[in-house]
Design a protein around this motif. Structure first.
Motif, PDB file in Angstrom:
ATOM      1  N   TYR A   1      39.782  65.226   9.020  1.00  0.00           N
ATOM      2  CA  TYR A   1      39.927  64.984   7.591  1.00  0.00           C
ATOM      3  C   TYR A   1      39.992  66.290   6.798  1.00  0.00           C
ATOM      4  O   TYR A   1      40.811  66.425   5.886  1.00  0.00           O
ATOM      5  N   TYR A   2      39.145  67.246   7.139  1.00  0.00           N
ATOM      6  CA  TYR A   2      39.087  68.476   6.348  1.00  0.00           C
ATOM      7  C   TYR A   2      40.195  69.481   6.697  1.00  0.00           C
ATOM      8  O   TYR A   2      40.655  70.214   5.832  1.00  0.00           O
ATOM      9  N   ARG A   3      40.568  69.564   7.955  1.00  0.00           N
ATOM     10  CA  ARG A   3      41.603  70.489   8.415  1.00  0.00           C
ATOM     11  C   ARG A   3      41.267  71.956   8.118  1.00  0.00           C
ATOM     12  O   ARG A   3      42.140  72.740   7.719  1.00  0.00           O
ATOM     13  N   PHE A   4      40.007  72.333   8.273  1.00  0.00           N
ATOM     14  CA  PHE A   4      39.635  73.734   8.130  1.00  0.00           C
ATOM     15  C   PHE A   4      40.044  74.502   9.390  1.00  0.00           C
ATOM     16  O   PHE A   4      40.168  73.928  10.472  1.00  0.00           O
ATOM     17  N   ASP A   5      40.196  75.802   9.251  1.00  0.00           N
ATOM     18  CA  ASP A   5      40.504  76.662  10.388  1.00  0.00           C
ATOM     19  C   ASP A   5      39.199  76.978  11.124  1.00  0.00           C
ATOM     20  O   ASP A   5      38.338  77.676  10.585  1.00  0.00           O
ATOM     21  N   PRO A   6      39.010  76.482  12.341  1.00  0.00           N
ATOM     22  CA  PRO A   6      37.765  76.753  13.067  1.00  0.00           C
ATOM     23  C   PRO A   6      37.485  78.241  13.250  1.00  0.00           C
ATOM     24  O   PRO A   6      36.322  78.649  13.360  1.00  0.00           O
TER      25      PRO A   6
ATOM     26  N   ASN B   1      45.412  59.115  -2.929  1.00  0.00           N
ATOM     27  CA  ASN B   1      45.043  59.743  -1.649  1.00  0.00           C
ATOM     28  C   ASN B   1      45.066  61.259  -1.757  1.00  0.00           C
ATOM     29  O   ASN B   1      44.190  61.954  -1.233  1.00  0.00           O
ATOM     30  N   ARG B   2      46.064  61.774  -2.462  1.00  0.00           N
ATOM     31  CA  ARG B   2      46.227  63.217  -2.497  1.00  0.00           C
ATOM     32  C   ARG B   2      45.115  63.928  -3.259  1.00  0.00           C
ATOM     33  O   ARG B   2      44.954  65.146  -3.121  1.00  0.00           O
ATOM     34  N   ILE B   3      44.339  63.194  -4.064  1.00  0.00           N
ATOM     35  CA  ILE B   3      43.197  63.814  -4.746  1.00  0.00           C
ATOM     36  C   ILE B   3      42.248  64.418  -3.726  1.00  0.00           C
ATOM     37  O   ILE B   3      41.764  65.549  -3.888  1.00  0.00           O
ATOM     38  N   LEU B   4      41.963  63.655  -2.670  1.00  0.00           N
ATOM     39  CA  LEU B   4      41.043  64.154  -1.650  1.00  0.00           C
ATOM     40  C   LEU B   4      41.615  65.373  -0.948  1.00  0.00           C
ATOM     41  O   LEU B   4      40.925  66.386  -0.778  1.00  0.00           O
ATOM     42  N   TRP B   5      42.864  65.287  -0.552  1.00  0.00           N
ATOM     43  CA  TRP B   5      43.466  66.397   0.196  1.00  0.00           C
ATOM     44  C   TRP B   5      43.644  67.639  -0.686  1.00  0.00           C
ATOM     45  O   TRP B   5      43.414  68.764  -0.234  1.00  0.00           O
ATOM     46  N   ASP B   6      44.011  67.443  -1.951  1.00  0.00           N
ATOM     47  CA  ASP B   6      44.122  68.581  -2.868  1.00  0.00           C
ATOM     48  C   ASP B   6      42.760  69.196  -3.145  1.00  0.00           C
ATOM     49  O   ASP B   6      42.627  70.423  -3.255  1.00  0.00           O
ATOM     50  N   THR B   7      41.740  68.359  -3.248  1.00  0.00           N
ATOM     51  CA  THR B   7      40.384  68.863  -3.470  1.00  0.00           C
ATOM     52  C   THR B   7      39.959  69.774  -2.332  1.00  0.00           C
ATOM     53  O   THR B   7      39.489  70.892  -2.542  1.00  0.00           O
ATOM     54  N   ILE B   8      40.129  69.298  -1.112  1.00  0.00           N
ATOM     55  CA  ILE B   8      39.733  70.089   0.055  1.00  0.00           C
ATOM     56  C   ILE B   8      40.529  71.388   0.126  1.00  0.00           C
ATOM     57  O   ILE B   8      39.974  72.461   0.397  1.00  0.00           O
TER      58      ILE B   8
END
Length: 408
Positions: free
Chosen positions: A71-76, A240-247
């Motif tokens: 969900y977050y798609r951070f760079d490990p 939906n894009r609110i969450l992805w833009d927030t992250i």
């Protein structure tokens, strides 16, 4: 977590959802207890339990890490330090450690956040209830994961996502987390939303910090889950894009206020807040919990609307694949329609998930009898008669006689 959450349990659940504490580095003291340490790709597990347990915990947390990052798609690679998980074998040792760290103790696990990433840790203790252990590790692990990459995320995201992940299940055979939608708060939130005053205005809700949320805890935390669920599952992709833009827009080093200002300017300024609240309420009204779906399915089945009943039970089975009831009723529907092989599959599945053995075995016997599989029917019916002679004795006897047997 199964079962209905009542209003009386808010205080208990609040102890879980607020289980994160920010401490200054000066409060850190060197541990004196002898602990087993086990390092995995992203975690450092410290525990006074055997090494096999430490390894098992690390495997579980690695599975959670990959679940969170879907969900977050951070760079490990940006992880500043291994994520430390400290698990004690007893509640007494957990309490002693927390008193040393925070001057207090608690029933639920806690995430301790320091300025120094190497000192941050999720702290808990072994529980006999495996489901509860997993739930608490997921909740606090979600907070730990997010704050490892973003020092000061908005509270609604931190707490809403933590509850969002709680119902997921760990599969030790594949070392993976299986996503399960968590609807624990759905019915209580709908009840709260219908009361005088309703939900917290979104313009206020989106800017609340822990102190402000604690003054309205019975509503804030269910609403945080509901808002995140809405952002993930709402059919309109604009929401939906609110969450992805927030992250995407959160800064790892910004203050809490700076991150909120960024989101106001670059995300929420594009939306009509009042319209968003209406859409959220509509979403919650249309969302159905496992309990509601089960009740609707039973009512439809009893009224003879097999199509509506089948739809409700199928949806319920997807929300809680381990509960026997949807499969049992789907078996009844298949039996009524004369699809006996499918009915057998559903009844057998219900038995595997804990359905009442005598009733389900009797249903299997009736199904085999209707399918003209007499030897199989006799086996099931006699077993049901043996398991519950008072309930099925006479019924089974009559059926056996119809099959040309003298019965028992």
């Amino acid at each position: 977590m199964k079962g209905e959450v009542t209003m009386k349990r808010y205080a208990v659940l609040f102890m879980l959802v607020t289980g994160a504490m920010t401490l200054i580095d000066a409060q850190e003291t060197a541990p004196t207890e002898a602990l087993t340490e086990y390092s995995s790709e992203h975690y450092l597990v410290r525990t006074d339990t055997p090494e096999e347990r430490a390894q098992s915990l690390a495997s579980r947390m690695e599975a959670a890490f990959h679940l969170f990052n879907r969900y977050y798609r951070f760079d490990p690679e940006a992880l500043p330090a291994p994520l430390t998980v400290r698990i004690f074998s007893s509640k007494a040792d957990y309490d002693a450690y927390l008193r040393k760290k925070t001057g207090t103790t608690r029933e639920s696990f806690i995430y301790l956040h320091y300025q120094n990433p190497a000192k941050r840790e999720l702290v808990g203790y072994l529980l006999d209830d495996e489901t509860e252990l997993n739930r608490q590790l997921l909740h606090q692990g979600s907070i730990q994961f997010l704050r490892a990459f973003v020092n000061n995320p908005p509270l609604w995201l931190q707490e809403g996502m933590a509850v969002f992940f709680e119902a997921c299940e760990y599969d030790p055979e594949t070392s993976s987390m299986i996503y399960r939608e968590n609807l624990t708060w759905l019915d209580p939130l709908r009840t709260l939303a219908s009361q005088t005053g309703g939900l917290i205005p979104l313009s206020e809700f989106l800017h609340m910090d822990l102190e402000a949320a604690s003054r309205n805890l019975e509503l804030y935390y269910p609403q945080a889950w509901g808002f995140v669920s809405f952002l993930v599952y709402e059919w309109d992709k604009e929401y939906n894009r609110i969450l992805w833009d927030t992250i995407r827009l959160l800064s790892p080093s910004a203050t809490y206020e700076e991150n909120l200002e960024t989101l106001d300017a670059r995300v929420f300024s594009w939306y009509d807040i009042d319209q968003m609240k209406d859409r959220l309420l509509s979403y919650l009204e249309g969302k159905k919990s496992f309990r509601v779906l089960l009740e609707e399915g039973i009512e439809a089945y009893r009224s003879g609307d097999l199509q509506k009943a089948e739809e409700a039970f199928t949806r319920a089975s997807k929300l809680d694949p381990d509960h026997y009831a949807p499969y049992y009723y789907l078996g009844l529907i298949a039996y009524t329609r004369g699809t006996h092989s499918l009915a057998e599959y559903y009844y057998t599945t219900a038995l595997e998930r804990g359905a009442e053995e005598a009733a389900t075995t009797y249903a299997l016997g009736l199904n085999a009898f209707a399918a003209d599989r007499m030897e199989e029917a006799r086996t099931y019916l006699v077993k049901a008669q043996t398991l519950a002679p008072d309930k099925y004795g006479e019924k089974v006897q009559a059926l056996l006689e119809r099959m040309g047997s003298e019965g028992m």
